[in-house]
Design a protein around this motif. Sequence first.
Motif, PDB file in Angstrom:
ATOM      1  N   CYS A 160       0.839  -1.212   0.000  1.00 40.73           N
ATOM      2  CA  CYS A 160       0.000   0.000   0.000  1.00 40.73           C
ATOM      3  C   CYS A 160       0.868   1.253   0.000  1.00 40.73           C
ATOM      4  O   CYS A 160       0.613   2.205  -0.745  1.00 40.73           O
ATOM      5  CB  CYS A 160      -0.921   0.014   1.220  1.00 40.73           C
ATOM      6  SG  CYS A 160      -2.302  -1.135   1.152  1.00 40.73           S
ATOM      7  N   VAL A 161       1.898   1.248   0.856  1.00 43.52           N
ATOM      8  CA  VAL A 161       2.792   2.399   0.934  1.00 43.52           C
ATOM      9  C   VAL A 161       3.522   2.600  -0.389  1.00 43.52           C
ATOM     10  O   VAL A 161       3.646   3.723  -0.893  1.00 43.52           O
ATOM     11  CB  VAL A 161       3.791   2.234   2.097  1.00 43.52           C
ATOM     12  CG1 VAL A 161       4.824   3.357   2.087  1.00 43.52           C
ATOM     13  CG2 VAL A 161       3.067   2.212   3.432  1.00 43.52           C
ATOM     14  N   GLU A 162       4.020   1.522  -0.965  1.00 41.37           N
ATOM     15  CA  GLU A 162       4.759   1.611  -2.225  1.00 41.37           C
ATOM     16  C   GLU A 162       3.865   2.109  -3.357  1.00 41.37           C
ATOM     17  O   GLU A 162       4.289   2.924  -4.196  1.00 41.37           O
ATOM     18  CB  GLU A 162       5.355   0.245  -2.588  1.00 41.37           C
ATOM     19  CG  GLU A 162       6.405  -0.263  -1.608  1.00 41.37           C
ATOM     20  CD  GLU A 162       7.748   0.440  -1.754  1.00 41.37           C
ATOM     21  OE1 GLU A 162       7.906   1.251  -2.682  1.00 41.37           O
ATOM     22  OE2 GLU A 162       8.639   0.164  -0.921  1.00 41.37           O
ATOM     23  N   LEU A 163       2.626   1.651  -3.395  1.00 36.59           N
ATOM     24  CA  LEU A 163       1.693   2.108  -4.430  1.00 36.59           C
ATOM     25  C   LEU A 163       1.335   3.577  -4.226  1.00 36.59           C
ATOM     26  O   LEU A 163       1.196   4.339  -5.184  1.00 36.59           O
ATOM     27  CB  LEU A 163       0.430   1.243  -4.423  1.00 36.59           C
ATOM     28  CG  LEU A 163       0.621  -0.178  -4.964  1.00 36.59           C
ATOM     29  CD1 LEU A 163      -0.583  -1.037  -4.610  1.00 36.59           C
ATOM     30  CD2 LEU A 163       0.843  -0.157  -6.475  1.00 36.59           C
ATOM     31  N   GLY A 164       1.185   3.985  -2.965  1.00 38.19           N
ATOM     32  CA  GLY A 164       0.957   5.399  -2.677  1.00 38.19           C
ATOM     33  C   GLY A 164       2.150   6.243  -3.072  1.00 38.19           C
ATOM     34  O   GLY A 164       2.006   7.315  -3.668  1.00 38.19           O
ATOM     35  N   LEU A 165       3.336   5.737  -2.765  1.00 43.23           N
ATOM     36  CA  LEU A 165       4.571   6.445  -3.093  1.00 43.23           C
ATOM     37  C   LEU A 165       4.689   6.694  -4.594  1.00 43.23           C
ATOM     38  O   LEU A 165       5.152   7.756  -5.027  1.00 43.23           O
ATOM     39  CB  LEU A 165       5.764   5.632  -2.595  1.00 43.23           C
ATOM     40  CG  LEU A 165       7.153   6.243  -2.741  1.00 43.23           C
ATOM     41  CD1 LEU A 165       7.280   7.498  -1.883  1.00 43.23           C
ATOM     42  CD2 LEU A 165       8.219   5.225  -2.344  1.00 43.23           C
ATOM     43  N   ALA A 166       4.266   5.738  -5.387  1.00 44.08           N
ATOM     44  CA  ALA A 166       4.342   5.878  -6.848  1.00 44.08           C
ATOM     45  C   ALA A 166       3.493   7.037  -7.362  1.00 44.08           C
ATOM     46  O   ALA A 166       3.724   7.546  -8.469  1.00 44.08           O
ATOM     47  CB  ALA A 166       3.901   4.576  -7.511  1.00 44.08           C
ATOM     48  N   GLU A 220       1.971   6.731   5.902  1.00 45.38           N
ATOM     49  CA  GLU A 220       1.952   5.759   6.999  1.00 45.38           C
ATOM     50  C   GLU A 220       0.548   5.225   7.280  1.00 45.38           C
ATOM     51  O   GLU A 220       0.020   5.376   8.382  1.00 45.38           O
ATOM     52  CB  GLU A 220       2.543   6.381   8.270  1.00 45.38           C
ATOM     53  CG  GLU A 220       1.950   7.736   8.655  1.00 45.38           C
ATOM     54  CD  GLU A 220       2.484   8.240   9.998  1.00 45.38           C
ATOM     55  OE1 GLU A 220       2.585   7.431  10.941  1.00 45.38           O
ATOM     56  OE2 GLU A 220       2.799   9.443  10.089  1.00 45.38           O
ATOM     57  N   PRO A 221      -0.076   4.594   6.300  1.00 47.27           N
ATOM     58  CA  PRO A 221      -1.420   4.056   6.537  1.00 47.27           C
ATOM     59  C   PRO A 221      -1.417   2.977   7.609  1.00 47.27           C
ATOM     60  O   PRO A 221      -0.494   2.169   7.697  1.00 47.27           O
ATOM     61  CB  PRO A 221      -1.805   3.480   5.176  1.00 47.27           C
ATOM     62  CG  PRO A 221      -0.494   3.129   4.539  1.00 47.27           C
ATOM     63  CD  PRO A 221       0.446   4.214   4.973  1.00 47.27           C
ATOM     64  N   ALA A 280      -1.395  -3.296  10.907  1.00 47.89           N
ATOM     65  CA  ALA A 280      -0.002  -3.136  10.467  1.00 47.89           C
ATOM     66  C   ALA A 280       0.200  -1.726   9.924  1.00 47.89           C
ATOM     67  O   ALA A 280      -0.739  -1.080   9.457  1.00 47.89           O
ATOM     68  CB  ALA A 280       0.365  -4.161   9.412  1.00 47.89           C
ATOM     69  N   GLN A 281       1.452  -1.279   9.987  1.00 48.31           N
ATOM     70  CA  GLN A 281       1.787   0.070   9.505  1.00 48.31           C
ATOM     71  C   GLN A 281       3.256   0.129   9.116  1.00 48.31           C
ATOM     72  O   GLN A 281       4.128  -0.365   9.835  1.00 48.31           O
ATOM     73  CB  GLN A 281       1.515   1.103  10.610  1.00 48.31           C
ATOM     74  CG  GLN A 281       1.903   2.528  10.239  1.00 48.31           C
ATOM     75  CD  GLN A 281       1.984   3.444  11.449  1.00 48.31           C
ATOM     76  OE1 GLN A 281       2.058   2.981  12.580  1.00 48.31           O
ATOM     77  NE2 GLN A 281       1.962   4.736  11.220  1.00 48.31           N
ATOM     78  N   TRP A 282       3.526   0.677   7.952  1.00 47.22           N
ATOM     79  CA  TRP A 282       4.875   1.072   7.556  1.00 47.22           C
ATOM     80  C   TRP A 282       4.832   2.575   7.334  1.00 47.22           C
ATOM     81  O   TRP A 282       3.819   3.106   6.876  1.00 47.22           O
ATOM     82  CB  TRP A 282       5.299   0.401   6.248  1.00 47.22           C
ATOM     83  CG  TRP A 282       5.417  -1.087   6.293  1.00 47.22           C
ATOM     84  CD1 TRP A 282       4.394  -1.996   6.212  1.00 47.22           C
ATOM     85  CD2 TRP A 282       6.623  -1.865   6.402  1.00 47.22           C
ATOM     86  NE1 TRP A 282       4.889  -3.275   6.271  1.00 47.22           N
ATOM     87  CE2 TRP A 282       6.242  -3.223   6.380  1.00 47.22           C
ATOM     88  CE3 TRP A 282       7.970  -1.531   6.506  1.00 47.22           C
ATOM     89  CZ2 TRP A 282       7.174  -4.258   6.464  1.00 47.22           C
ATOM     90  CZ3 TRP A 282       8.895  -2.551   6.584  1.00 47.22           C
ATOM     91  CH2 TRP A 282       8.513  -3.901   6.572  1.00 47.22           C
TER      92      TRP A 282
END
Length: 289
Positions: free
Chosen positions: A170-176, A242-243, A271-273
């Motif tokens: 999720c974080v990586e897709l948001g980052l993109a 940080e979802p 979970a959260q990254w």
Amino acid sequence: MKLERNGACWCGSQKKYKFCHMKMDEKISKFQRDGHIVPTRKIIKNEEQIQGIRESGKVNIAILDYIGEKICAGMSTEEIDRMVVEKTEQFGGIPAPLGFEGYLKSVCTSIDEVVCHGIPSEDRLLKDGDIINVDVSTIYQGYFSDSSRMFCIGNVPDEKRKLVDVTKECVELGLAQVKPWGFLGDMGQAVHDHAKANGYSVVKEIGGHGVGLEFHEDPWISYRTRKGTDMLMVPGMIFTIEPMVNMGSDAIEIDEADGWTVTTKDGLPSAQWEYMVLVTEQGHEVLAY
């Protein structure tokens, strides 16, 4: 306030306005006239500030790397706190959480159903099968950085490991989706869509934030937004992705006794990254992870 082309730029760079932020300001003004939410000048960092925050981020990464090498079953979360203090001081930094709004520890350690703000304790020992988020925030030479990682302790059940992996995706897709002249909603929808597609929910009440000159700055970052909405992203913005992704319902509750620990209402894992990201002219740069 209208600035003269040949006057000093508002950002403190000592450059002439016409060679610094004038063109960007003109572009931001056009988006604002079209009805979009745009960042204030206070949110946008100059080159000197970005470099300082970048160096702080390097310290934050090194601390999390160190924790990753040592964390194991049988360790107390208080021991994690002590390691963070020791390593931060070795680098010449200060743990940002310590004393922040009355928080008494130097790191947050959130296990299983704890969504965030888990307080380190000698009584809480990591055990086989736990998933834990370690959230490290550092002040280094006056600049703030903030990132967190999930760690799987021993033999973690497949369903919990999947939650950890999907949350990072999720974080990586948001980052993109982080790029200049896009919108925070582009990132928010990418995060939420992927969590939902995997049968998970995303916490509404707690999100990311601007960071760098202070621990928590504007803007507040939601992961329940839609593409093309929310604040315009422009070069020089720094914020966290940080979802908090829950295996079950998105409902949460705060521990009344300590006033900090946030847990899932249904008791299922979360979970959260957390990545700290800079919007650049070309796209983005991850400053801490």
